[in-house]
Design a protein around this motif. Structure first.
Motif, PDB file in Angstrom:
ATOM      1  N   PRO A  89       0.837  -1.356   0.144  1.00 46.82           N
ATOM      2  CA  PRO A  89      -0.045   0.101   0.038  1.00 46.82           C
ATOM      3  C   PRO A  89       0.847   1.411  -0.107  1.00 46.82           C
ATOM      4  O   PRO A  89       0.343   2.531  -0.467  1.00 46.82           O
ATOM      5  CB  PRO A  89      -0.808  -0.237   1.248  1.00 46.82           C
ATOM      6  CG  PRO A  89       0.015  -1.041   2.277  1.00 46.82           C
ATOM      7  CD  PRO A  89       0.471  -1.987   1.249  1.00 46.82           C
ATOM      8  N   THR A  90       2.048   1.195   0.412  1.00 49.82           N
ATOM      9  CA  THR A  90       2.941   2.451   0.619  1.00 49.82           C
ATOM     10  C   THR A  90       3.841   2.739  -0.592  1.00 49.82           C
ATOM     11  O   THR A  90       4.636   3.743  -0.475  1.00 49.82           O
ATOM     12  CB  THR A  90       3.684   2.705   1.933  1.00 49.82           C
ATOM     13  OG1 THR A  90       4.506   1.336   1.836  1.00 49.82           O
ATOM     14  CG2 THR A  90       2.904   2.293   3.089  1.00 49.82           C
ATOM     15  N   MET A  91       3.680   1.655  -1.541  1.00 44.15           N
ATOM     16  CA  MET A  91       4.541   1.975  -2.700  1.00 44.15           C
ATOM     17  C   MET A  91       3.669   2.332  -4.093  1.00 44.15           C
ATOM     18  O   MET A  91       2.648   2.002  -3.989  1.00 44.15           O
ATOM     19  CB  MET A  91       5.143   0.470  -3.230  1.00 44.15           C
ATOM     20  CG  MET A  91       5.980  -0.072  -1.940  1.00 44.15           C
ATOM     21  SD  MET A  91       6.962  -1.746  -2.813  1.00 44.15           S
ATOM     22  CE  MET A  91       8.130  -1.900  -1.359  1.00 44.15           C
ATOM     23  N   THR A  92       4.277   2.946  -5.005  1.00 35.52           N
ATOM     24  CA  THR A  92       3.650   3.359  -5.985  1.00 35.52           C
ATOM     25  C   THR A  92       3.455   2.289  -6.785  1.00 35.52           C
ATOM     26  O   THR A  92       4.066   1.286  -6.836  1.00 35.52           O
ATOM     27  CB  THR A  92       4.532   4.313  -6.656  1.00 35.52           C
ATOM     28  OG1 THR A  92       5.551   3.761  -7.159  1.00 35.52           O
ATOM     29  CG2 THR A  92       4.867   5.588  -5.834  1.00 35.52           C
ATOM     30  N   VAL A  93       2.834   2.382  -8.219  1.00 37.23           N
ATOM     31  CA  VAL A  93       2.592   1.335  -9.234  1.00 37.23           C
ATOM     32  C   VAL A  93       3.869   0.810  -9.773  1.00 37.23           C
ATOM     33  O   VAL A  93       4.527  -0.353  -9.786  1.00 37.23           O
ATOM     34  CB  VAL A  93       1.874   1.895 -10.303  1.00 37.23           C
ATOM     35  CG1 VAL A  93       1.950   0.892 -11.559  1.00 37.23           C
ATOM     36  CG2 VAL A  93       0.462   1.873 -10.185  1.00 37.23           C
ATOM     37  N   GLN A  95       7.028   1.041  -8.162  1.00 32.53           N
ATOM     38  CA  GLN A  95       7.659   0.246  -6.924  1.00 32.53           C
ATOM     39  C   GLN A  95       7.288  -0.939  -6.733  1.00 32.53           C
ATOM     40  O   GLN A  95       7.915  -2.057  -6.630  1.00 32.53           O
ATOM     41  CB  GLN A  95       7.647   0.959  -5.827  1.00 32.53           C
ATOM     42  CG  GLN A  95       8.382   2.404  -5.958  1.00 32.53           C
ATOM     43  CD  GLN A  95       8.331   3.598  -4.709  1.00 32.53           C
ATOM     44  OE1 GLN A  95       7.042   3.130  -4.056  1.00 32.53           O
ATOM     45  NE2 GLN A  95       9.099   4.263  -4.384  1.00 32.53           N
ATOM     46  N   ASN A  96       5.746  -1.423  -6.733  1.00 25.12           N
ATOM     47  CA  ASN A  96       5.290  -2.423  -6.620  1.00 25.12           C
ATOM     48  C   ASN A  96       5.652  -3.611  -8.070  1.00 25.12           C
ATOM     49  O   ASN A  96       6.052  -4.585  -7.545  1.00 25.12           O
ATOM     50  CB  ASN A  96       3.697  -2.252  -6.711  1.00 25.12           C
ATOM     51  CG  ASN A  96       3.068  -2.362  -5.395  1.00 25.12           C
ATOM     52  OD1 ASN A  96       2.977  -3.225  -4.706  1.00 25.12           O
ATOM     53  ND2 ASN A  96       2.883  -1.217  -4.988  1.00 25.12           N
ATOM     54  N   SER A 127       2.986   6.566 -10.996  1.00 24.87           N
ATOM     55  CA  SER A 127       3.272   7.232  -9.299  1.00 24.87           C
ATOM     56  C   SER A 127       2.097   7.196  -8.444  1.00 24.87           C
ATOM     57  O   SER A 127       2.236   7.457  -7.338  1.00 24.87           O
ATOM     58  CB  SER A 127       3.662   8.918  -9.592  1.00 24.87           C
ATOM     59  OG  SER A 127       2.510   9.483 -10.290  1.00 24.87           O
ATOM     60  N   LEU A 128       1.205   6.425  -8.770  1.00 22.34           N
ATOM     61  CA  LEU A 128      -0.131   6.346  -7.902  1.00 22.34           C
ATOM     62  C   LEU A 128       0.040   5.038  -7.012  1.00 22.34           C
ATOM     63  O   LEU A 128       0.863   4.143  -7.367  1.00 22.34           O
ATOM     64  CB  LEU A 128      -1.270   6.086  -8.706  1.00 22.34           C
ATOM     65  CG  LEU A 128      -1.831   7.289  -9.613  1.00 22.34           C
ATOM     66  CD1 LEU A 128      -3.297   6.778 -10.514  1.00 22.34           C
ATOM     67  CD2 LEU A 128      -2.012   8.659  -9.001  1.00 22.34           C
ATOM     68  N   ARG A 129      -0.691   5.261  -5.892  1.00 22.25           N
ATOM     69  CA  ARG A 129      -0.440   4.209  -4.931  1.00 22.25           C
ATOM     70  C   ARG A 129      -1.717   3.459  -5.072  1.00 22.25           C
ATOM     71  O   ARG A 129      -2.680   3.662  -5.585  1.00 22.25           O
ATOM     72  CB  ARG A 129      -0.351   4.726  -3.500  1.00 22.25           C
ATOM     73  CG  ARG A 129       1.032   5.115  -3.428  1.00 22.25           C
ATOM     74  CD  ARG A 129       1.545   5.723  -1.945  1.00 22.25           C
ATOM     75  NE  ARG A 129       2.603   6.124  -1.734  1.00 22.25           N
ATOM     76  CZ  ARG A 129       3.602   7.095  -2.372  1.00 22.25           C
ATOM     77  NH1 ARG A 129       3.050   7.693  -3.235  1.00 22.25           N
ATOM     78  NH2 ARG A 129       4.805   6.964  -1.824  1.00 22.25           N
ATOM     79  N   PRO A 130      -1.666   2.138  -4.399  1.00 20.28           N
ATOM     80  CA  PRO A 130      -3.018   1.127  -4.606  1.00 20.28           C
ATOM     81  C   PRO A 130      -4.148   1.849  -4.160  1.00 20.28           C
ATOM     82  O   PRO A 130      -5.267   1.579  -4.980  1.00 20.28           O
ATOM     83  CB  PRO A 130      -2.467  -0.194  -3.814  1.00 20.28           C
ATOM     84  CG  PRO A 130      -1.039  -0.074  -3.830  1.00 20.28           C
ATOM     85  CD  PRO A 130      -0.719   1.236  -3.919  1.00 20.28           C
ATOM     86  N   GLN A 132      -5.252   4.595  -4.812  1.00 17.59           N
ATOM     87  CA  GLN A 132      -5.638   5.574  -5.679  1.00 17.59           C
ATOM     88  C   GLN A 132      -6.124   4.873  -7.205  1.00 17.59           C
ATOM     89  O   GLN A 132      -6.573   5.444  -8.136  1.00 17.59           O
ATOM     90  CB  GLN A 132      -4.522   6.459  -6.066  1.00 17.59           C
ATOM     91  CG  GLN A 132      -4.030   7.485  -5.256  1.00 17.59           C
ATOM     92  CD  GLN A 132      -2.986   8.067  -5.200  1.00 17.59           C
ATOM     93  OE1 GLN A 132      -1.960   7.666  -5.407  1.00 17.59           O
ATOM     94  NE2 GLN A 132      -3.153   9.520  -5.323  1.00 17.59           N
TER      95      GLN A 132
END
Length: 347
Positions: A89-93, A95-96, A127-130, A132
């Motif tokens: 949840p704290t990582m961007t697309v 990064q995931n 740059s979005l997170r889960p 979002q």
């Protein structure tokens, strides 16, 4: 690519016994909740260890209880997509997805991440997170992260369970196209017969921890062979039956005898009649019926009826039809073709 699974596993009071051999592109595990579908995936992935048996992926032994082989999950090169996607949840697309490629050489991670973003149409979401993301976007990110690890086999555990019906219908053909593009053998868990029929070329039906029917999907629907498989593939009308001769069965609860196209097996235990196959003008297996109610659905009608000689305590039968085909009143008689009588030899 081929997958062979022959395992047993006890978990508390639950016993799993699965035999599955497949080289199909998408194989479905179909069954009700708690039947062992997800546990089977976990055993293939190495998350759970079977008590005995063997799992072989394209010639590589992943597990063999007799030879004491049990490859750890990271060595199996199996991708696992969980029901809720399990994105960080704290990582961007980006990064995931990059996490999925963590085992690759550093120079390769960025190119693989960019490749997955393009393949899954995630441009603009990097740059979005889960939190979002929409449900469909989150699913694509989870798939991208899984594919970034270059798995040989994909395991999808109820991939549409977190989505509403409209989005589910939209994403199913997209997922099928994507899996064809990536060319990875896939095992997909579902409790939906429609989903299994649309996506899977091969089907394994589980009931109470046991594989009760395996085969090409259309063949399984046409000849489920067991009461459990008939029910899970959508057959509404099921009853105990006994063999009278090679082409005749008696159904005591319904008070009728049915003629069959296929030879009646000696070990027959039940028959099934699919609700769409009744017709007032069909000459075969034609009997007097009495109305027993109706149910309107968005695009179909379900008319309930009982045979004239039916046991009063037995369930009414279903006759399903498009709305425009609904008769003004229940016909005096209904027939069903002999080739549409399902002959079932197991509970």
């Amino acid at each position: 690519m081929s997958l062979s699974v022959d395992i047993e596993k006890k978990l508390g009071g639950f016993s799993l016994r699965v035999q599955l051999d497949t080289d199909d592109a998408i194989t479905g595990l179909l069954g009700a909740s708690g039947c062992g579908k997800s546990l089977t995936l976990q055993c293939i992935a190495g998350i759970q260890r079977p008590d005995r048996g063997r799992i072989v992926l394209d010639g590589t032994v992943l597990f063999d209880s007799e030879r004491r082989i049990d490859l750890p999950p990271q060595q199996r090169r199996v991708g696992f997509l969980f029901q809720q996607y399990a994105l960080f949840p704290t990582m961007t697309v980006v990064q995931n997805i990059r996490c999925g490629a963590h085992a690759l050489p550093k120079a390769e991670r960025e190119s693989v991440t960019r490749e997955m973003i393009a393949l899954l149409h995630l441009e603009g979401l990097e740059s979005l997170r889960p939190a979002q993301l929409s449900g469909g976007q989150a699913q694509r990110v989870a798939l991208a992260r899984m594919l970034a690890a270059r798995p040989r086999l994909l395991l999808l555990d109820e991939p549409f369970s977190a989505l509403d019906a409209h989005l589910r219908d939209q994403l199913q053909p997209q997922l099928r196209t994507l899996l064809q593009q990536v060319g990875r053998q896939t095992v997909l868990v579902t409790h939906s017969r429609d989903e299994a029929y649309r996506l899977c070329s091969r089907l394994c039906i589980l009931e109470g921890g046991t594989a009760v029917r395996t085969g090409p999907t259309k063949a399984v629907f046409a000849d489920p062979q067991s009461v459990a498989a008939a029910r899970l593939t959508g057959c509404k009308n099921l009853a105990e039956a006994r063999r009278l001769d090679e082409t005749t069965v008696e159904v005591p609860a319904w008070g009728i005898r049915l003629q069959t196209a296929a030879p009646v097996p000696q070990d027959l235990c039940a028959v099934g009649l699919r609700a769409h196959y009744f017709h007032p003008r069909t000459a075969a297996n034609r009997f007097a019926v009495q109305p027993a109610g109706s149910m309107e659905e968005p695009f179909e009608w379900c008319l309930l009826f009982r045979y004239a000689g039916q046991n009063p305590g037995s369930d009414a039968l279903w006759w399903r039809m498009p709305k425009e085909k609904k008769p003004a009143q229940m016909p005096a008689e209904l027939g069903i073709a002999s080739q549409n009588v399902l002959l079932l030899t197991r509970p």
